[in-house]
Scaffold this motif. Structure first.
Motif, PDB file in Angstrom:
ATOM      1  N   GLU B  44       0.718  -1.250  -0.148  1.00 37.97           N
ATOM      2  CA  GLU B  44       0.110   0.074   0.016  1.00 37.97           C
ATOM      3  C   GLU B  44       1.033   1.312   0.047  1.00 37.97           C
ATOM      4  N   LEU B 225      -2.945  -6.181  -7.261  1.00 42.35           N
ATOM      5  CA  LEU B 225      -2.770  -7.139  -7.456  1.00 42.35           C
ATOM      6  C   LEU B 225      -3.200  -7.842  -8.757  1.00 42.35           C
ATOM      7  N   LEU B 264      -5.201  -9.058   1.969  1.00 52.04           N
ATOM      8  CA  LEU B 264      -5.166  -8.328   0.555  1.00 52.04           C
ATOM      9  C   LEU B 264      -6.143  -8.995  -0.527  1.00 52.04           C
ATOM     10  N   SER B 267      -9.477  -9.160   0.041  1.00 48.56           N
ATOM     11  CA  SER B 267     -10.408  -7.768   0.034  1.00 48.56           C
ATOM     12  C   SER B 267     -10.743  -7.184  -1.493  1.00 48.56           C
ATOM     13  N   ILE B 268     -10.015  -7.635  -2.486  1.00 48.04           N
ATOM     14  CA  ILE B 268     -10.153  -7.216  -3.749  1.00 48.04           C
ATOM     15  C   ILE B 268     -11.510  -7.868  -4.472  1.00 48.04           C
ATOM     16  N   SER B 278     -14.089  -9.478   2.158  1.00 44.89           N
ATOM     17  CA  SER B 278     -13.631  -9.673   3.778  1.00 44.89           C
ATOM     18  C   SER B 278     -12.836  -8.249   3.669  1.00 44.89           C
ATOM     19  N   THR B 279     -12.544  -7.702   4.844  1.00 42.64           N
ATOM     20  CA  THR B 279     -11.785  -6.704   5.009  1.00 42.64           C
ATOM     21  C   THR B 279     -10.476  -6.645   6.011  1.00 42.64           C
ATOM     22  N   ILE B 280      -9.597  -5.898   6.041  1.00 42.31           N
ATOM     23  CA  ILE B 280      -8.547  -5.868   6.728  1.00 42.31           C
ATOM     24  C   ILE B 280      -8.958  -4.775   7.714  1.00 42.31           C
TER      25      ILE B 280
END
Lengths: 342, 341
Positions: B44, B225, B264, B267-268, B278-280
């Motif tokens: 990031e 990614l 990561l 979450s895309i 899903s998220t971080i």
């Protein structure tokens, strides 16, 4: 169809000025005859390359730009009004029903205002509630978008990009609007924060019954949030369909080319690329006939002569595309374009 | 592996002195680049990926920034290895490496081209640095290069200024300039971030073609990614100035080990799947106020006590898959001093 917003033949030309007397030399045809219907509670995605007019379209709908031509019908409690014909002052009550989320959370928050001021300002302008009840409302919303209420007295620079975008969302929801126009709401955010904001927007929609016009260039993001997707090219809509239908059975060559261009985070698949020659032509001087013919892999002679209209596809099911060869072409969908091997 | 290595980075540290304190932009990273290999660096904003590439070019911004430790060793094909980090940034040796051996393209092509000279002039300028080069040959070569990267007609485009070209064309011109002296390593820092999807696909295809044609190694730095999945042979995942995971592209995508990489990947949004992403949780910490222990620990769903107190070390799996995480360091034998095995 029961619609909350229907746009008819919307046109926005920007004059190009030049010369000694600053006269009008021509027009940039940013939006050139767009029809669009949005049903209540629906999310419509709007995709296209930069410069295709998607932001201008969004801004015309909330009258940040005055449209050059056309109608914008907005239905509210059984009453339908044409926003395109209204005077700025008459728009005030409408503005609380349609809100806008801007792309860059770093420039859309006033750095001299505290978060409390930012979020309560729309209420102040609309003269709703007392200063106490406004702050209470701001508190509730901040908590709802995943921030804490002690942030009310802090300034925007103290927050990260994701947090700022949450503040922008809170501000746009404070008036309890019906329609939210999100202009690239996640493209300025880090990957790990992007999904948080996308999920937040989805949750808010189901909780508050919001309707979204979601403008983005990222096709995977649009696929995730949208019920229906519109593809725009040089000021015109070239294809509209249900999200799944569009990604599996595109009917416009431009959509197919877009789908084949998406870089995919999957090293096991191989993509068949549809070569798209060159870049977007100048919107001040669009190509004759079909505007896409200069870059289209399937273009024929007649494509440069006749301009195709948006027509319903033979398969039906609310799928429209503007292509002269609509019935003869068999285009590949996203999955067909990729051979998933192992 | 030993003989086809092109670049080795060992325990590299780049740091900035600011009014608010020291920022460790790159904090002790190790990696190798082999000949003809495409390495993707993903992370990031603020994770140190761009600083790593600038350190390889020995172009760390002078304002408060410096390489404070570690080594970058470049192995030219026919001569002795060069220790880049210990050269002076403006020394003759370093200038002979830049452009000729290691070259770089940047994210914003408009910002990295001079607006006052024509595209042709700028390409000829870098070509003239070659020994025994005269203007006529350089111009001829520039025409060929422009044609090669798809800027046509070359004779006309040669005389055009950057503002006359579109974003994609400018990036092509940058690529022509970067490869004109036939470098062994091309570093591309977010080469397609400023471009549209359709143009992005064209530029990625062009980079791939140039890599194969000139037999270069390619180091692609990106936050996307998707670009990594399309281009890379091997992937380095960075977080807060550290390499958290490194593996071949296929291994990384099929079995990511580090919780950050897993987060990561999940979450895309993927086309065709509509399940909830899903998220971080949380966001990237401030570089002035790094958490104790593993810098990912406050956001990590699998963190346990050790993560909050001790820095994790690099664990090397059989397949060359390395991961810097306490979850995988079961025995102290897995993990030798400083993470170097």
């Amino acid at each position: 169809m029961n619609t909350i917003l229907s746009v008819r033949d919307l046109v926005k030309y920007f004059p190009i000025r030049g010369g000694v007397f600053h006269g009008v030399r021509g027009f940039v045809r940013a939006v050139d005859g767009v029809d669009l219907d949005i049903a209540p509670g629906e999310t419509v995605g709007l995709v296209g390359e930069s410069g295709c007019g998607k932001t201008t379209l969004g801004r015309c709908i909330i009258r940040l730009h005055a449209p050059s031509q056309g109608n914008i019908f907005f239905s509210l409690g059984g009453k339908t009004q044409d926003l395109a014909k209204m005077k700025p002052r008459e728009l005030n009550p409408i503005r609380s029903r349609i809100q806008y989320v801007f792309q860059d959370p770093f420039s859309s928050l006033n750095s001299r205002m505290t978060i409390g001021d930012v979020v309560t300002e729309p209420l102040k302008i609309q003269k709703i509630g007392t200063s106490k009840s406004r702050l209470q409302r701001a508190r509730e919303l901040l908590i709802r978008v995943g921030l804490s209420e002690d942030m009310l007295n802090r300034y925007p620079h103290e927050f990260s990009g994701g947090q700022r975008q949450r503040i922008v969302v809170a501000r746009s929801l404070v008036l309890d609007p019906d329609l939210l126009i999100c202009d690239e709401p996640v493209s300025a955010l880090d990957v790990s924060v992007q999904s948080q904001v996308l999920n937040l927007l989805k949750d808010l929609q189901s909780e508050m019954g919001l309707t979204y016009l979601f403008i983005a260039h990222d096709l995977s993001v649009v696929n995730y949030v949208s019920d229906r997707v519109m593809v725009m090219y040089l000021g015109k809509i070239v294809e509209i369909a249900q999200s799944e239908e569009l990604y599996t059975h595109p009917r416009h060559p431009y959509t197919e080319a877009l789908l084949s261009s998406i870089p995919i985070a999957d090293p096991f698949s191989e993509t068949k690329r549809i070569p798209l020659k060159g870049s977007v032509p100048n919107a001040a001087n669009p190509p004759s006939g079909c505007r896409f013919h200069t870059r289209c892999a399937y273009a024929q002679k007649r494509c440069s002569e006749t301009e195709p209209a948006l027509a319903e596809c033979p398969t039906g099911s609310d799928h429209f595309a503007a292509c002269l060869r609509l019935e003869e072409l068999h285009l590949k969908g996203f999955d067909e374009l990729r051979n998933r091997g192992s | 592996m030993r003989d086809d290595r092109l670049l080795t980075v060992r325990n590299l540290k780049v740091s900035f002195h600011t009014d608010l304190g020291e920022v460790k932009a790159v904090d002790g990273i190790n990696f190798d680049i082999a000949r003809n290999e495409t390495v993707g660096v993903v992370g990031e904003s603020g994770c140190g990926k761009s600083m790593t590439s600038l350190a390889i070019m020995n172009m760390v911004p002078k304002l408060g920034g410096s390489i404070i430790g570690g080594s970058i060793c470049y192995y030219p094909p026919e001569s002795k290895p060069v220790m880049i980090a210990s050269l002076k940034p403006n020394s003759k040796e370093m200038r002979n490496i830049r452009g000729a051996e290691i070259s770089m393209i940047f994210q914003e092509p408009m910002a990295s081209l001079t607006p006052v000279y024509t595209i042709g002039h700028q390409i000829v300028e870098s070509l003239m640095l070659e020994p025994d080069m005269n203007k006529r040959t350089a111009t001829e070569k520039a025409y060929q290069l422009l044609e090669l990267v798809g800027i046509t007609p070359p004779q006309q485009r040669f005389r055009e200024y950057p503002h006359q070209l579109s974003g994609g064309m400018r990036q092509r011109a940058m690529i022509a300039m970067a490869i004109c002296r036939d470098p062994n390593l091309l570093i591309a820092d977010e080469p397609t971030t400023a471009l549209d999807v359709t143009i992005e696909a064209q530029i990625l295809d062009l980079l791939r073609e140039m890599r194969n044609r000139f037999g270069m190694s390619l180091m692609i730095i990106t936050h996307d990614l998707g670009v990594i999945g399309e281009m890379a042979d091997r992937v380095i995942v960075m977080y807060m100035g550290k390499v958290v995971e490194c593996a071949s592209c296929k291994t990384l995508f099929s079995s990511p080990l580090h919780p950050y990489t897993q987060g990561l990947m999940h979450s895309i949004p993927v086309i065709g799947k509509k399940e909830r992403l899903s998220t971080i949780k949380g966001s990237v910490p401030s570089p002035y106020d790094l958490p104790q222990g593993c810098s990912f620990s406050p956001r990590c769903p699998q963190a346990f006590e050790r993560c909050f107190s001790e820095d994790p070390c690099e664990v090397i799996k059989e397949t060359g898959h390395t991961v810097t995480c306490w979850l995988y360091a079961n025995h102290s034998a897995d993990c030798l001093s400083g993470g170097k095995v």
